[in-house]
Design an enzyme around this catalytic site. Structure first.
Site, short mmCIF file in Angstrom:
data_model
loop_
_atom_site.label_atom_id
_atom_site.label_comp_id
_atom_site.label_asym_id
_atom_site.label_seq_id
_atom_site.Cartn_x
_atom_site.Cartn_y
_atom_site.Cartn_z
N CYS A 112 0.82 -1.22 0.00
CA CYS A 112 0.00 0.00 0.00
C CYS A 112 0.85 1.27 0.00
O CYS A 112 0.32 2.36 -0.20
CB CYS A 112 -0.94 0.00 1.19
N HIS A 256 -3.31 6.81 2.06
CA HIS A 256 -3.79 5.50 1.61
C HIS A 256 -5.20 5.28 2.18
O HIS A 256 -5.46 5.54 3.36
CB HIS A 256 -2.84 4.41 2.07
N ASN A 286 -10.29 -0.48 -0.36
CA ASN A 286 -8.84 -0.34 -0.27
C ASN A 286 -8.23 -0.94 -1.53
O ASN A 286 -8.30 -2.14 -1.74
CB ASN A 286 -8.38 -1.08 1.00
C1 4VN Z 1 -3.73 -0.27 6.80
C2 4VN Z 1 -4.85 -0.64 7.53
C3 4VN Z 1 -5.64 -1.71 7.13
C4 4VN Z 1 -6.80 -2.12 7.94
C5 4VN Z 1 -6.61 -2.88 9.06
C6 4VN Z 1 -7.70 -3.28 9.81
C7 4VN Z 1 -8.97 -2.92 9.43
C8 4VN Z 1 -8.06 -1.78 7.59
C9 4VN Z 1 -9.92 -4.20 11.27
C10 4VN Z 1 -10.93 -3.98 12.34
C11 4VN Z 1 -12.32 -4.03 11.76
C12 4VN Z 1 -12.47 -2.97 10.67
C13 4VN Z 1 -11.42 -3.15 9.60
CL1 4VN Z 1 -5.23 0.24 8.92
C14 4VN Z 1 -5.28 -2.39 5.99
C15 4VN Z 1 -4.19 -2.02 5.27
C16 4VN Z 1 -3.81 -2.75 4.08
O1 4VN Z 1 -3.93 -1.90 3.00
C17 4VN Z 1 -3.41 -0.93 5.65
N1 4VN Z 1 -9.12 -2.15 8.33
N2 4VN Z 1 -10.08 -3.32 10.13
C18 4VN Z 1 -13.32 -3.79 12.89
O2 4VN Z 1 -13.75 -2.66 13.14
O3 4VN Z 1 -13.65 -4.77 13.56
#
Ligand code: 4VN
Length: 331
Positions: A112, A256, A286
């Site tokens: 990313c 990002h 994403n």
């Molecule tokens: C940066 C990030 C993420 C990412 C990680 C976790 C996440 C996005 C987990 C908890 C969930 C909601 C979604 Cl911060 C991914 C990348 C990869 O590009 C980079 N969302 N979540 C919840 O709320 O339970």
């Protein structure tokens, strides 16, 4: 001295849109859950277009808008973690498709953070005085590596591509990149993986199903989110310090597009109005290395970013590697 300047931005998306409701027919999830936890409403998903097809569409738009042919290019860098193939590279495929006979072309893999790392590299190629003009493209078909049985990751990602035409300006009086800080911590790399290729040869035992799983995106969501909350705002603040600018002096922050709640938290930590953090993840999810150039292309099209060197913009990528980094740019 040659200074790099962005001469145009473009993006391309597969036609097919998949809504949260459609996903909830495939797996145990809901529009409500996805929207409130991530901000995502829909994403574009390939119906067969591969990464080089999307990247080539971006390249063709960039050339057409600038009235150039592929022959005018000195280099092509494609940031991607979902190349059509390891060889030839996605960039080599683009080079052939647009007839960029004089350009050297290569893929850059920094998940990313790929577009930010690639833009930094391209800036150095141009400021070296050796190369005048090139394309920097972020392109992903993440649907190839999504584990469609895993509701915790499948809802987060989308396909797309975006990119810029970068050109030397020999009369410029201000640099393009005012400050930058690119970082990697490989010791935390295992919390976000994909396309792991296992050792397979006639002399070791291997298991086909294990291999299929290793190809998919696997994420420790909590660990990655915690990383993004802690390390990313620190990196932005440090890069701003290096540039001798305050967050107030920045027109827009293009981060990002991983999660809208994360963008809320980072804006708060930097004591900066949330409106300065551009967001389009509701429509695209994403898209990894493609998310920042798609955001930039839209911001130029809707007039927020003028592209007349009057504005200061922060680009920040973060993700697999772990990798993260910020460019403070005069754009
Ligand atoms: C940066 C990030 C993420 C990412 C990680 C976790 C996440 C996005 C987990 C908890 C969930 C909601 C979604 Cl911060 C991914 C990348 C990869 O590009 C980079 N969302 N979540 C919840 O709320 O339970």
């Amino acid at each position: 001295m040659s200074v790099a300047r962005i001469r145009g931005a473009a993006h391309a998306l597969p036609r097919r849109v998949v809504t949260n409701d459609e996903l909830s027919n495939l797996m145990d999830t809901s529009d409500e859950w996805i929207r409130t936890r991530t901000g995502i409403r829909e994403r574009h998903v390939s119906s067969g277009e591969d990464t080089s097809d999307l990247a080539t569409q971006v390249a063709q738009q960039l050339l057409t808008a600038s009235n150039l042919t592929g022959e005018a290019l000195d280099f092509i860098i494609v940031a991607t973690m979902t190349p059509d193939s390891a060889m030839p590279s996605t960039a080599a495929r683009v080079q052939a498709a647009i007839g960029a006979a004089h350009a050297f072309a290569y893929d850059l893999t920094a998940a990313c953070s790929g577009f930010v790392f690639a833009l930094s590299q391209a800036d150095k190629l141009i400021t070296s005085g050796r190369y005048e003009r090139g394309l920097v493209i972020g392109a992903e078909v993440l649907s190839k590596v999504i584990d469609w049985r895993d509701r915790t990751t499948a809802v987060l990602f989308g396909d797309g591509a975006g990119g810029v035409l970068l050109e030397a300006d020999d009369t410029a009086t201000t640099p393009f990149i005012l400050a930058e800080k690119l970082q990697t911590d490989g010791s935390r790399g295992e919390c976000l993986t994909s396309s792991k290729s296992l050792v397979q040869n006639p002399f070791v035992k291997f298991d086909k199903s294990e291999n299929a799983q290793a190809n998919r995106i696997q994420m420790d969501g909590r660990a990655v989110f915690d990383f993004a909350v802690r390390d990313v705002p620190k990196n932005i603040a440090e890069t701003l310090m290096l540039s001798d600018l305050t967050a107030e002096e920045i027109d827009y922050f293009l981060l990002h597009q991983a999660n809208s709640r994360l963008l809320d938290t980072i804006a708060k930590k930097l004591e900066t109005p949330r409106e300065k953090f551009l967001q389009n993840l509701e429509h695209y999810g994403n898209t990894s290395a493609a998310s920042i150039p798609i955001l930039l292309s839209e911001a130029i099209k809707n007039g927020k970013i003028k592209g007349d060197t009057s504005q200061k913009v922060v680009f920040t990528g973060f993700g697999g590697g772990l990798t993260w980094g910020t460019l403070v740019c005069q754009i």
